[in-house]
Design a protein around this motif. Structure first.
Motif, PDB file in Angstrom:
ATOM      1  N   LEU A  52       0.863  -1.172   0.000  1.00 50.56           N
ATOM      2  CA  LEU A  52       0.000   0.000   0.000  1.00 50.56           C
ATOM      3  C   LEU A  52       0.900   1.223   0.000  1.00 50.56           C
ATOM      4  O   LEU A  52       1.822   1.312   0.818  1.00 50.56           O
ATOM      5  CB  LEU A  52      -0.883  -0.021   1.250  1.00 50.56           C
ATOM      6  N   MET A  54       1.185   5.712  -0.687  1.00 47.89           N
ATOM      7  CA  MET A  54       0.514   7.001  -0.829  1.00 47.89           C
ATOM      8  C   MET A  54       0.790   7.528  -2.233  1.00 47.89           C
ATOM      9  O   MET A  54       1.623   6.989  -2.960  1.00 47.89           O
ATOM     10  CB  MET A  54       1.009   7.963   0.244  1.00 47.89           C
ATOM     11  N   HIS A 106      -4.530   6.692  -1.644  1.00 50.63           N
ATOM     12  CA  HIS A 106      -3.650   5.535  -1.513  1.00 50.63           C
ATOM     13  C   HIS A 106      -3.853   4.590  -2.688  1.00 50.63           C
ATOM     14  O   HIS A 106      -4.911   4.559  -3.307  1.00 50.63           O
ATOM     15  CB  HIS A 106      -3.935   4.791  -0.207  1.00 50.63           C
TER      16      HIS A 106
END
Length: 119
Positions: A52, A54, A106
């Motif tokens: 994951l 940003m 995200h």
């Protein structure tokens, strides 16, 4: 030409799993036990990855994969944790990973890496 190195501030692994290919083959005999032998010494290992990131990290990841790795095709060095501890491994993508935009800017990236047993 030097092998590119995975950008340090882009996380790569969320957990770890190895899926080595079977380096052995088995031949049934007319009489007696089957014969088992090694097909090859160096064998590919598949590593599923999920991470994951940003928005800024995604831009860095995307630039690295598309421009530095020639569209996900080239080998690169990345730090992985496996047998022998944490070490640098030469890897490449097995096809382009799935990239999903989720809430809050995200991105979730899921794919498979391939490495070789002796590198």
């Amino acid at each position: 030409m030097a092998i590119p190195v995975w950008p340090l501030d882009v996380p790569l692994l969320d957990g770890f799993q190895r899926q080595p290919k079977d380096p052995f083959t088995r031949t049934d005999m007319d009489d007696g036990m089957a014969r088992t032998r090694r097909r090859f010494r160096v064998f590919p290992i598949t590593i599923p990855v999920n991470f994951l990131v940003m928005a800024g990290q995604y831009d860095e990841y995307y630039d690295f994969c598309v421009n530095t790795l020639n569209g996900y095709a080239d080998w690169f060095m990345v730090t992985v944790d496996g047998p022998g501890g944490i070490m640098q491994k030469r890897c490449r993508w097995l096809g382009a990973p799935t990239e999903d935009r989720i809430g809050g800017g995200h991105w979730k990236v899921s794919g498979q890496l391939e490495t070789l047993s002796n590198f």
